[in-house]
Motif scaffolding. Structure first.
Motif, PDB file in Angstrom:
ATOM      1  N   VAL A 194      20.743  -7.334 -10.282  1.00  0.00           N
ATOM      2  CA  VAL A 194      21.981  -7.893 -10.682  1.00  0.00           C
ATOM      3  C   VAL A 194      22.270  -9.169  -9.698  1.00  0.00           C
ATOM      4  O   VAL A 194      22.469  -9.226  -8.380  1.00  0.00           O
ATOM      5  CB  VAL A 194      23.284  -7.059 -10.524  1.00  0.00           C
ATOM      6  CG1 VAL A 194      24.504  -8.103 -10.956  1.00  0.00           C
ATOM      7  CG2 VAL A 194      23.139  -5.977 -11.446  1.00  0.00           C
ATOM      8  N   GLU A 195      22.143 -10.343 -10.201  1.00  0.00           N
ATOM      9  CA  GLU A 195      22.359 -11.729  -9.499  1.00  0.00           C
ATOM     10  C   GLU A 195      23.700 -11.825  -8.954  1.00  0.00           C
ATOM     11  O   GLU A 195      24.063 -12.018  -7.681  1.00  0.00           O
ATOM     12  CB  GLU A 195      21.907 -12.915 -10.394  1.00  0.00           C
ATOM     13  CG  GLU A 195      21.919 -14.055  -9.144  1.00  0.00           C
ATOM     14  CD  GLU A 195      21.444 -15.093 -10.158  1.00  0.00           C
ATOM     15  OE1 GLU A 195      21.548 -16.432  -9.831  1.00  0.00           O
ATOM     16  OE2 GLU A 195      20.906 -15.199 -11.113  1.00  0.00           O
ATOM     17  N   PHE A 196      24.591 -11.617  -9.782  1.00  0.00           N
ATOM     18  CA  PHE A 196      25.998 -11.692  -9.442  1.00  0.00           C
ATOM     19  C   PHE A 196      26.976 -11.078 -10.188  1.00  0.00           C
ATOM     20  O   PHE A 196      26.864 -11.112 -11.472  1.00  0.00           O
ATOM     21  CB  PHE A 196      26.671 -13.226  -9.104  1.00  0.00           C
ATOM     22  CG  PHE A 196      26.403 -14.130  -9.901  1.00  0.00           C
ATOM     23  CD1 PHE A 196      27.513 -14.186 -11.038  1.00  0.00           C
ATOM     24  CD2 PHE A 196      25.387 -15.242 -10.120  1.00  0.00           C
ATOM     25  CE1 PHE A 196      27.312 -15.337 -11.949  1.00  0.00           C
ATOM     26  CE2 PHE A 196      25.450 -15.984 -11.123  1.00  0.00           C
ATOM     27  CZ  PHE A 196      26.208 -16.079 -12.252  1.00  0.00           C
ATOM     28  N   PHE A 197      28.258 -10.990  -9.922  1.00  0.00           N
ATOM     29  CA  PHE A 197      29.457 -10.753 -10.683  1.00  0.00           C
ATOM     30  C   PHE A 197      30.328 -12.043 -10.564  1.00  0.00           C
ATOM     31  O   PHE A 197      30.460 -12.469  -9.389  1.00  0.00           O
ATOM     32  CB  PHE A 197      30.146  -9.592 -10.248  1.00  0.00           C
ATOM     33  CG  PHE A 197      29.550  -8.557 -10.433  1.00  0.00           C
ATOM     34  CD1 PHE A 197      29.450  -7.456 -11.632  1.00  0.00           C
ATOM     35  CD2 PHE A 197      29.023  -7.666  -9.353  1.00  0.00           C
ATOM     36  CE1 PHE A 197      28.569  -6.444 -11.590  1.00  0.00           C
ATOM     37  CE2 PHE A 197      28.356  -6.389  -9.307  1.00  0.00           C
ATOM     38  CZ  PHE A 197      28.122  -5.835 -10.550  1.00  0.00           C
TER      39      PHE A 197
ATOM     40  N   THR B  84      28.389 -10.902  -5.186  1.00  0.00           N
ATOM     41  CA  THR B  84      27.117 -10.088  -5.088  1.00  0.00           C
ATOM     42  C   THR B  84      26.910  -8.679  -5.135  1.00  0.00           C
ATOM     43  O   THR B  84      28.083  -8.360  -4.407  1.00  0.00           O
ATOM     44  CB  THR B  84      26.004 -11.062  -4.246  1.00  0.00           C
ATOM     45  OG1 THR B  84      26.627 -10.738  -3.018  1.00  0.00           O
ATOM     46  CG2 THR B  84      25.746 -12.417  -4.438  1.00  0.00           C
ATOM     47  N   PRO B  85      26.147  -8.004  -5.793  1.00  0.00           N
ATOM     48  CA  PRO B  85      26.301  -6.650  -5.504  1.00  0.00           C
ATOM     49  C   PRO B  85      25.678  -6.013  -4.542  1.00  0.00           C
ATOM     50  O   PRO B  85      24.862  -6.937  -3.834  1.00  0.00           O
ATOM     51  CB  PRO B  85      25.418  -6.064  -6.995  1.00  0.00           C
ATOM     52  CG  PRO B  85      24.538  -7.279  -7.118  1.00  0.00           C
ATOM     53  CD  PRO B  85      25.269  -8.452  -6.648  1.00  0.00           C
ATOM     54  N   ALA B  86      25.922  -4.926  -3.872  1.00  0.00           N
ATOM     55  CA  ALA B  86      25.249  -4.508  -2.560  1.00  0.00           C
ATOM     56  C   ALA B  86      24.257  -3.412  -3.114  1.00  0.00           C
ATOM     57  O   ALA B  86      24.402  -2.704  -3.980  1.00  0.00           O
ATOM     58  CB  ALA B  86      26.519  -3.910  -1.705  1.00  0.00           C
ATOM     59  N   GLY B  87      23.496  -3.123  -2.048  1.00  0.00           N
ATOM     60  CA  GLY B  87      22.554  -2.007  -1.825  1.00  0.00           C
ATOM     61  C   GLY B  87      21.538  -1.813  -2.973  1.00  0.00           C
ATOM     62  O   GLY B  87      21.036  -2.913  -3.307  1.00  0.00           O
ATOM     63  N   ALA B  88      21.546  -0.879  -3.837  1.00  0.00           N
ATOM     64  CA  ALA B  88      20.641  -0.624  -4.828  1.00  0.00           C
ATOM     65  C   ALA B  88      20.231  -1.633  -5.959  1.00  0.00           C
ATOM     66  O   ALA B  88      19.399  -1.640  -6.661  1.00  0.00           O
ATOM     67  CB  ALA B  88      20.512   0.661  -5.288  1.00  0.00           C
ATOM     68  N   LEU B  89      21.618  -2.299  -6.221  1.00  0.00           N
ATOM     69  CA  LEU B  89      21.698  -3.104  -7.490  1.00  0.00           C
ATOM     70  C   LEU B  89      21.418  -4.494  -7.150  1.00  0.00           C
ATOM     71  O   LEU B  89      21.096  -5.350  -8.121  1.00  0.00           O
ATOM     72  CB  LEU B  89      23.288  -3.160  -7.863  1.00  0.00           C
ATOM     73  CG  LEU B  89      23.739  -1.669  -8.366  1.00  0.00           C
ATOM     74  CD1 LEU B  89      25.064  -2.018  -8.912  1.00  0.00           C
ATOM     75  CD2 LEU B  89      23.125  -1.336  -9.642  1.00  0.00           C
ATOM     76  N   HIS B  90      21.224  -4.829  -5.921  1.00  0.00           N
ATOM     77  CA  HIS B  90      20.884  -6.409  -5.534  1.00  0.00           C
ATOM     78  C   HIS B  90      19.627  -6.769  -6.103  1.00  0.00           C
ATOM     79  O   HIS B  90      19.617  -8.094  -6.436  1.00  0.00           O
ATOM     80  CB  HIS B  90      20.836  -6.209  -3.912  1.00  0.00           C
ATOM     81  CG  HIS B  90      20.882  -7.713  -3.486  1.00  0.00           C
ATOM     82  ND1 HIS B  90      19.810  -8.470  -3.200  1.00  0.00           N
ATOM     83  CD2 HIS B  90      22.004  -8.529  -3.133  1.00  0.00           C
ATOM     84  CE1 HIS B  90      20.186  -9.804  -2.504  1.00  0.00           C
ATOM     85  NE2 HIS B  90      21.459  -9.818  -2.858  1.00  0.00           N
TER      86      HIS B  90
ATOM     87  N   GLY C  34      15.896  -7.105 -14.828  1.00  0.00           N
ATOM     88  CA  GLY C  34      16.893  -6.269 -14.021  1.00  0.00           C
ATOM     89  C   GLY C  34      17.640  -5.518 -15.103  1.00  0.00           C
ATOM     90  O   GLY C  34      18.035  -4.468 -15.014  1.00  0.00           O
ATOM     91  N   PHE C  35      17.856  -6.074 -16.084  1.00  0.00           N
ATOM     92  CA  PHE C  35      18.685  -5.598 -17.348  1.00  0.00           C
ATOM     93  C   PHE C  35      17.777  -4.183 -17.712  1.00  0.00           C
ATOM     94  O   PHE C  35      18.435  -3.264 -18.203  1.00  0.00           O
ATOM     95  CB  PHE C  35      18.900  -6.489 -18.476  1.00  0.00           C
ATOM     96  CG  PHE C  35      19.504  -5.948 -19.691  1.00  0.00           C
ATOM     97  CD1 PHE C  35      20.932  -5.692 -19.690  1.00  0.00           C
ATOM     98  CD2 PHE C  35      18.777  -5.457 -20.858  1.00  0.00           C
ATOM     99  CE1 PHE C  35      21.573  -4.990 -20.696  1.00  0.00           C
ATOM    100  CE2 PHE C  35      19.366  -4.964 -22.047  1.00  0.00           C
ATOM    101  CZ  PHE C  35      20.854  -4.804 -21.752  1.00  0.00           C
TER     102      PHE C  35
END
Length: 271
Positions: A25-28, A16-22, A109-110
């Motif tokens: 973005v749900e996951f990589f 999962t992304p951290a910080g401002a992207l959370h 989110g996109f």
């Protein structure tokens, strides 16, 4: 393998992304080749995903695959990377050498990151190079590891987010507040009640959802409830109660499963 009913996550590694992207973005994820080779013994296998209205990037690091996106049938070769909305049932027919890197966005989110409405994706399968410059796509494909790919994506997303966050997206904020209010109601609140909580008219709420998500609030929230309830059922059928998810009774739940998956609930029980 069918999403929710089968543990398709075991085929992939997730981060999962951290910080401002959370929030966006749900996951990589990336295919775990070891687990795929261990679990998949057939010459081909399928992965079936139900609608979610979550824009998703697939970078193909492996072999070609066949893609059914709703009624569209496509051949995706080993050099082709795509973006799709997942507004319909999606099914990939893969070889055991399948290797996919995935970026899955939260609804809206996109658009927050790229400034492009997900409604423009619709039921299309969009070449990734239409969204991300070809040079960057090559870097992502040629990165040495999953961690390197994630770092490249996160750097790209942070750059774009810095530009886009200067714009006030009131519609997107209303969408997030509506989804939170629906969850807080035990998934029982109707459109009218949700609109009143947000001091909106029903017409405005409908317009915001169709503009940002690409479908009506009734359909999107119905998908959210069906997905959440079905996941709860598969985790513990014995203790499952449809009332916990805002359904009147099991018949109401079964009807939603049919609308969500395209098949009667009983067909999954006898797989």
């Amino acid at each position: 393998m069918i999403e929710i009913f089968d543990n398709i996550r075991q085929l992939y590694k997730f981060q999962t992304p951290a910080g401002a992207l959370h929030p966006y973005v749900e996951f990589f994820s990336e295919t775990s080749l070891d687990e795929t080779h261990r679990l998949i013994q057939s010459e081909t296998f399928t992965v079936k995903l139900f609608p979610s209205y979550t824009p998703t990037i697939w970078i193909n690091l492996g072999t070609p695959y066949l893609l059914a996106n709703g009624r569209k049938q496509l051949h995706i070769d080993e050099q082709t990377d795509i973006l799709l909305l997942r507004n319909e049932i999606v099914e990939r027919k893969n070889l055991p050498s399948d290797n996919i890197f995935t970026v899955k966005f939260h609804p809206g989110g996109f658009e927050t990151i790229f400034g492009i409405s997900q409604t423009r994706i619709g039921s299309n399968v969009v070449p990734l190079q239409d969204i991300i410059p070809a040079g960057m796509v090559r870097k992502l494909r040629n990165a040495a590891s999953m961690a390197d790919r994630i770092n490249l994506f996160e750097s790209l997303f942070h750059e774009k987010l810095e530009v886009q966050q200067k714009k006030d997206n009131y519609y997107l904020q209303c969408i997030h507040r509506t989804i939170d209010a629906f969850a807080g109601s035990g998934m029982e609140a109707g459109n009218g009640e949700l609109a009143r909580q947000l001091y909106l008219t029903d017409k405005s709420l409908y317009r915001y959802f169709t503009k940002i998500i690409g479908t009506s609030p009734k359909k999107y929230l119905g998908i959210t409830r069906a997905r959440t309830a079905l996941t709860g059922y598969t985790k513990n059928a014995a203790s499952f109660s449809p009332h916990d998810y805002g359904y009147y009774d099991r018949s109401h739940f079964y009807k939603d499963v049919l609308n969500f998956t395209g098949q009667h609930f009983s067909s999954y029980l006898h797989r």
